[in-house]
Each structure stands twice: as C-alpha cells, then as structure tokens.
Design an enzyme around this catalytic site. Structure first.
Site, PDB file in Angstrom:
ATOM      1  N   ASN A 190      54.569  -1.881   9.685  1.00 56.71           N
ATOM      2  CA  ASN A 190      53.622  -2.381   8.690  1.00 56.71           C
ATOM      3  C   ASN A 190      54.366  -2.601   7.372  1.00 56.71           C
ATOM      4  O   ASN A 190      54.704  -1.647   6.677  1.00 56.71           O
ATOM      5  CB  ASN A 190      52.485  -1.369   8.518  1.00 56.71           C
ATOM      6  CG  ASN A 190      51.449  -1.814   7.497  1.00 56.71           C
ATOM      7  OD1 ASN A 190      51.615  -2.822   6.817  1.00 56.71           O
ATOM      8  ND2 ASN A 190      50.373  -1.061   7.387  1.00 56.71           N
ATOM      9  N   CYS A 225      47.088  -3.730   1.577  1.00 50.05           N
ATOM     10  CA  CYS A 225      47.515  -4.605   2.673  1.00 50.05           C
ATOM     11  C   CYS A 225      46.778  -5.946   2.726  1.00 50.05           C
ATOM     12  O   CYS A 225      47.182  -6.845   3.454  1.00 50.05           O
ATOM     13  CB  CYS A 225      47.375  -3.885   4.013  1.00 50.05           C
ATOM     14  SG  CYS A 225      48.450  -2.444   4.132  1.00 50.05           S
ATOM     15  N   HIS A 276      47.000  -8.825  10.064  1.00 43.85           N
ATOM     16  CA  HIS A 276      47.837  -7.843   9.378  1.00 43.85           C
ATOM     17  C   HIS A 276      48.366  -6.856  10.421  1.00 43.85           C
ATOM     18  O   HIS A 276      47.599  -6.355  11.252  1.00 43.85           O
ATOM     19  CB  HIS A 276      47.003  -7.121   8.308  1.00 43.85           C
ATOM     20  CG  HIS A 276      47.675  -5.912   7.761  1.00 43.85           C
ATOM     21  ND1 HIS A 276      48.939  -5.963   7.217  1.00 43.85           N
ATOM     22  CD2 HIS A 276      47.275  -4.615   7.684  1.00 43.85           C
ATOM     23  CE1 HIS A 276      49.279  -4.739   6.837  1.00 43.85           C
ATOM     24  NE2 HIS A 276      48.295  -3.905   7.112  1.00 43.85           N
TER      25      HIS A 276
END
Length: 329
Positions: free
Chosen positions: A286, A116, A256
């Site tokens: 996500n 990520c 994020h």
C-alpha cells in the site's frame, strides 16, 4: 455541437524506489510469516525509498517522464496538485518543492491530504480547474514515503505499506473523454481507528512522544477493514448505476491497493471478472496516494481510447470515493 469541457488524462507516469523489502526479510524484523502476510493482504514485497529523500524526489522523476510523454514543456504547466500524507516538510507544500525541482516555473500548487483517497480527491479537484476553462495543463501527483511513518516493530502495520508514486496530466477535452463523474465522501468520526498520534500541532514532537512511538501509523485493522469493504463497494456500485454502466461496460476497476480482500469485495459488488481489476499490491504493498497512479502507469499500454475506468479508494479519516474516467488515448 461540442460537449461540455471535461478534463482528460493525457498521460501517466510512475516511479518506485529500487530497494525491495520482502516478506522473508520482514520475518527477521517482526513476529510474522510470508504465508500470514500473503493470505491476509496479498502482499509479497514493497519498495523503500532511501534516507534523505522524500515524495518530491519520486514525483520529479515521474513528472520528467510525464512531460516527455505528453510533449509538454515544464513552463506550460499551470497547476500542480500533490496528494500525500508524508510531505517532505510540514511546510512549504511538497507541490511547491516539486514544482521548483521539476522546473514548473508557471505552475501554482498545493498539497491535498485525504489519506489513501487523496489521489482521487486531487484528480477531481484538478478536473474542476480544467472544466472551468482557466487551466489547460494540470499535473496531479500521488506519492508517499510511508516507510518514514511506519513502526517496523508493529507487525500489524509494517507488513502493509511501501513507498512509491505517480503523476497524471489533465488537459481539456470536448469529445466526452476524461473525468466524467465522481462520488467523494468523508466521515471524520473514523479518525480514531486510523491516524498518527503525535507530530501535529495538538501534540507536537517531544521526547515523550518519541519514546512512546507516537509518530507512526496507528491502525485498528478490523474497524478499518469493515468500513473500507462496505464504503468502497458502495460508491463504486453507485457510480456505475448513476452512469448506466453495466459490468460489461467497465474495462477496469482501478482500486486503491490496501488489501486484496477489500479489492475483491469491491469487484464482487460491481459484478466484475477478476481480469478487469488492476492489481499490483503483491509487488508494491500500500503506497497510500501512489497506488492508483501506479496502477494506471503499469496498465497504460493495455488501455484503449474510450475505455471506461472506475477508480475507487478508501483512506484514514475516514475518506472514500469513486471516480468514473473515460480513457482519452
């Protein structure tokens, strides 16, 4: 006297698939509820890319938009960096596939896999090519088809992830705008808490690995959550201190989008008000490497030249980091 060469973001574009997967639909697939998902993650729905398509397909659409916005011809692009954990193929690089599909005939390219945190790693890498004076137009893509590696029988992970991506253009700037500073970190001992068990060269695909459902994201949520909260908050606070930025000086935290509670913890560590945080996790979940460019894309019309942005991410590996960007337009 002109400032040192910096890499400024001169355009941003994003893409999310049309198909929506809501919490209500997930209730029919696994033992969970809309309320449980919302209170623990902040997610209401996520997007799912159709079968037979990959991150390159999403990237090409974003890049087309990006070239138009920045008035750039495809052949003018020097380099494409593609942050992804779900490449179209094991090889060649999705960057190369994308360059071919988008007509970037003069760009060399490669993929960056830092889970990520990949997009901020790639952004910082792309900035170095610009700062060195060797490359004038660099496209940085973050895109993932997480639905391809998610086990929709595992209620711990299937509620979190979605598909999507975005791209930014980096160009030289001498006025102090662009990528000003970054702190990037990694700790490979964290890999045991978040990884994919099979599909690599150590454990190639076999009937056994497929039957054991080992080609999906494996996550120990508590450990990952704990590490993400402390590390993302730490680097974001440090990058502010290092650049003498107070909470008042920061226009937005571009975090994020993994979990609303992790984003809140980072915001609190920076003493920022809620309206200074970009949040779209409720709609997209996500998207791994897609989250930060998608935020920039959605907030683009609210950003003003000179705005101070703090980008922050945490990913499997573990990887994490923070980037200080002075918005250029």
């Amino acid at each position: 006297m002109s400032q040192k060469l910096q890499a400024a973001i001169t355009g941003v574009a994003g893409y999310v698939p049309e198909k929506v997967l809501t919490n209500k639909e997930l209730e029919k697939m696994v033992d969970t509820t809309d309320e449980w998902i919302t209170t623990r993650t902040g997610i209401k729905e996520r997007r799912i890319l159709e079968d037979g398509k990959g991150p390159s397909d999403m990237a090409v659409l974003a890049i087309k938009d990006l070239l138009e916005k920045t008035n750039t011809k495809p052949e003018e692009v020097d380099l494409i960096l593609f942050a992804t954990v779900t490449p179209d193929l094991v090889f060649p690089a999705t960057a190369n596939i994308t360059a071919d599909k988008a007509g970037l005939v003069n760009a060399f390219g490669y993929d960056i896999n830092a889970a990520c945190s990949g997009f901020i790693y790639a952004l910082t890498t792309g900035a170095k090519f610009v700062e060195s004076g060797t490359h004038k137009k660099v496209i940085v893509v973050g895109a993932d088809k997480m639905s391809s590696i998610i086990d929709y029988q595992d209620r711990a992970t299937c509620i979190i992830f979605g598909d999507g991506g975005g791209a930014v253009m980096l160009e030289p700037d001498e006025e102090g705008y662009g990528i000003c500073d970054s702190i990037l970190k990694s700790d490979g001992s964290g890999r045991k808490y978040l990884h994919q068990k099979a599909g690599g060269s150590v454990k190639p695909p076999s009937i056994e690995t497929i039957q054991a459902r080992e080609h999906y994201v494996y996550q120990e949520g508590k450990q990952v959550f704990k590490a993400a909260v402390s590390n993302m908050a730490d680097v974001s606070r440090r990058i502010m201190e290092r650049n003498n930025l107070s909470a008042e000086d920061v226009a937005y935290l571009v975090a994020h989008q993994a979990n609303l509670r992790i984003i809140d913890a980072t915001r609190n560590a920076m003493n920022l008000d809620e309206e200074k945080v970009m949040i779209n996790i409720q709609r997209y979940g996500n998207t791994t490497n897609g989250t930060i460019p998608l935020c920039l894309w959605e907030w683009e019309d609210k950003l003003k030249k000179g705005d101070n942005l703090i980008l922050a991410a945490f990913g499997g590996g573990f990887t994490w980091g923070s980037v200080y960007v002075k918005w250029a337009y």
